[in-house]
Motif scaffolding. Structure first.
Motif, short mmCIF file in Angstrom:
data_model
loop_
_atom_site.label_atom_id
_atom_site.label_comp_id
_atom_site.label_asym_id
_atom_site.label_seq_id
_atom_site.Cartn_x
_atom_site.Cartn_y
_atom_site.Cartn_z
N GLU A 171 0.83 -1.21 0.00
CA GLU A 171 0.00 0.00 0.00
C GLU A 171 0.87 1.26 0.00
N GLU A 172 1.80 1.31 -0.96
CA GLU A 172 2.72 2.43 -1.01
C GLU A 172 2.87 2.95 -2.43
N ILE A 173 3.32 4.19 -2.53
CA ILE A 173 3.65 4.79 -3.82
C ILE A 173 5.11 5.23 -3.75
N LEU A 174 5.86 4.90 -4.81
CA LEU A 174 7.28 5.19 -4.85
C LEU A 174 7.59 6.05 -6.07
N PRO A 175 8.02 7.29 -5.89
CA PRO A 175 8.44 8.10 -7.03
C PRO A 175 9.71 7.51 -7.65
N GLU A 221 2.06 -7.17 -7.71
CA GLU A 221 1.13 -6.19 -7.13
C GLU A 221 1.43 -4.75 -7.53
N ASP A 222 2.37 -4.56 -8.45
CA ASP A 222 2.76 -3.20 -8.87
C ASP A 222 1.89 -2.69 -10.00
N VAL A 223 1.63 -1.40 -9.97
CA VAL A 223 1.17 -0.66 -11.14
C VAL A 223 2.22 0.40 -11.43
N VAL A 246 -2.84 18.21 -5.31
CA VAL A 246 -2.82 16.76 -5.54
C VAL A 246 -1.52 16.21 -4.96
N THR A 247 -1.62 15.29 -4.02
CA THR A 247 -0.45 14.74 -3.36
C THR A 247 -0.19 13.31 -3.82
N ASP A 248 1.01 12.82 -3.55
CA ASP A 248 1.34 11.44 -3.90
C ASP A 248 0.42 10.45 -3.19
N ASP A 249 0.04 10.75 -1.95
CA ASP A 249 -0.85 9.84 -1.23
C ASP A 249 -2.21 9.72 -1.92
N ILE A 299 -2.73 10.12 -5.12
CA ILE A 299 -2.49 9.35 -6.33
C ILE A 299 -2.50 7.86 -6.01
N ARG A 300 -1.82 7.49 -4.93
CA ARG A 300 -1.79 6.09 -4.50
C ARG A 300 -3.21 5.57 -4.25
N GLU A 301 -4.00 6.33 -3.50
CA GLU A 301 -5.35 5.88 -3.17
C GLU A 301 -6.22 5.76 -4.42
N ALA A 302 -6.04 6.68 -5.37
CA ALA A 302 -6.84 6.63 -6.60
C ALA A 302 -6.54 5.36 -7.38
N VAL A 303 -5.28 4.96 -7.43
CA VAL A 303 -4.91 3.74 -8.16
C VAL A 303 -5.38 2.50 -7.42
N LEU A 304 -5.12 2.42 -6.13
CA LEU A 304 -5.45 1.21 -5.38
C LEU A 304 -6.95 1.00 -5.21
N SER A 305 -7.72 2.06 -5.22
CA SER A 305 -9.17 1.93 -5.02
C SER A 305 -9.94 1.74 -6.31
#
Length: 386
Positions: free
Chosen positions: A207-211, A271-273, A313-316, A318-324
């Motif tokens: 449940e993480e986003i990595l730049p 599990e990566d996008v 718009v924050t990285d967090d 962006i992460r939630e938009a992809v995972l949800s």
């Protein structure tokens, strides 16, 4: 391998504006032996696999979610090898606004890069037939090293740079663009970039986003120098100023001109996008200058920082938009909607890729964020002499 793209001119430019972003994706899909069996087919006991994150042959398979991250792929070869193999090439470019031909620059950049890298990706995938239990040596080339593929990406971007310069010289116009491009093959992404368009990995298991990139931009320099903090960077008045781009005015010799392309390689997991986006997603807030002023005038206190984070718009997010999102296509569309909800200041484009045939995320994965350095297995031995 599944992928999705979405792009939009942006709400503020919807009347009379043009979209200067451009995206391109080329996917090579190879099946052998039993072929690709998917993730939702019936197993030996008649039960369906509980991992249905991808659709066979589709470009809009479901994005991996935290809940589905523990699922196992459908029954494949007895040795547990893949039922298919994928390779992909991607390129995203953002034409520099305010110049004569930013849209032409981005179009040339994405098409030129993918034209040069498509064969590279196929050759890299083809060079390892043992993945399908096929014994072939000659005439196949040896598998390329990560450094070779990074070099190929850099060379493709430089070639695109020269094509844009040639166009600018012939047209008598200025033409600049940012570029993020890469080759995804063998469970790794080999990529390069120029400017402030970005690449991320969003991992559902952790449940993480990595730049994966750092902006070639004025704001990035100010952050690195400690002159501004992360909140200021979200809404800084100089957020549209980049320090590196492909193309130019055409005054440079198109046959010899070059551009500094930053490159890297990261492993990818089931599990990566992989997400690539123009800065229109991050720089969407139309009231950025006002928010910056409020934050500074408030002494950079945490209460005002929360206001800035809520409106930008924050990285967090962006992460939630992809995972949800239930699919890659939905995620791509949701990210563009998010940019427009926050102001839609600029064109916004996204590319998302997911390969469900890869191994699962290890419990202790290697560092993959920007600046982490190459994986241990890719580091060359250096001999230091006294």
């Amino acid at each position: 391998m599944d992928y999705a793209t979405h792009y939009d001119v942006g709400d503020r430019k919807r009347d009379g504006g043009i979209n200067e972003d451009s995206v391109a994706v080329s996917v090579f899909e190879q099946g052998h032996r039993e072929g690709f069996l998917g993730y939702d087919r019936e197993g030996p006991d008649g039960a369906e696999s509980d991992d249905d994150r991808t659709d066979e042959g589709g470009g809009d398979g479901a994005a991996p979610t935290a809940e589905a991250a523990d699922g196992e792929p459908g029954e494949g070869r007895p040795d547990g090898g893949p039922d298919n193999r994928s390779a992909a090439v991607f390129a995203l470019a953002d034409g520099a606004g305010g110049h004569d031909a930013g849209d032409a620059a981005s179009y040339i950049a994405t098409t030129a890069v993918c034209e040069r890298l498509a064969g590279t990706a196929v050759r890299a995938a083809r060079s390892e037939p043992e993945g399908f239990d096929v014994a072939v040596d000659e005439p196949l080339a040896a598998p390329p090293r990560a450094a070779d593929l990074e070099a190929a990406v850099a060379e493709a971007v430089v070639a695109a740079h020269r094509e844009v310069l040639e166009y600018a010289a012939d047209a008598g116009e200025q033409a600049h663009a940012t570029v993020v491009a890469g080759v995804v093959v063998g469970g790794r992404c080999h990529y390069g970039w120029v400017g402030d368009s970005r690449a991320y990995v969003v991992n559902a298991a952790r449940e993480e986003i990595l730049p994966l990139t750092t902006d070639h931009a004025v704001v990035q320099r100010l952050r690195e120098a400690g002159e501004i903090d992360d909140v200021e960077a979200l809404v800084h008045p100089r957020g549209n100023e980049i320090t590196r781009a492909v193309g130019g005015s055409g005054r440079d010799d198109p046959e010899t001109a070059t551009v500094d392309v930053e490159t890297a390689t990261v492993p990818l997991y089931r599990e990566d996008v992989l997400l690539v986006t123009s800065d229109g997603l991050l720089d969407a807030q139309t009231e950025a200058a006002k928010l910056y002023e409020w934050y500074v005038d408030a002494g950079r206190d945490e209460e005002m920082a929360a206001v800035v984070r809520d409106r930008a718009v924050t990285d967090d997010e962006i992460r939630e938009a992809v995972l949800s999102s239930p699919s890659l296509a939905d995620a791509a569309e949701r990210l563009v909607e998010l940019a427009n909800e926050r102001g839609g200041k600029d064109n916004c484009s996204t590319v998302l890729l997911h390969d469900g045939t890869l191994p699962p995320t290890p419990e202790d994965p290697p560092a993959r964020g920007a600046g982490a350095g190459p994986p241990v297995e890719d580091r060359e031995t250096l001999v230091e002499r006294d």
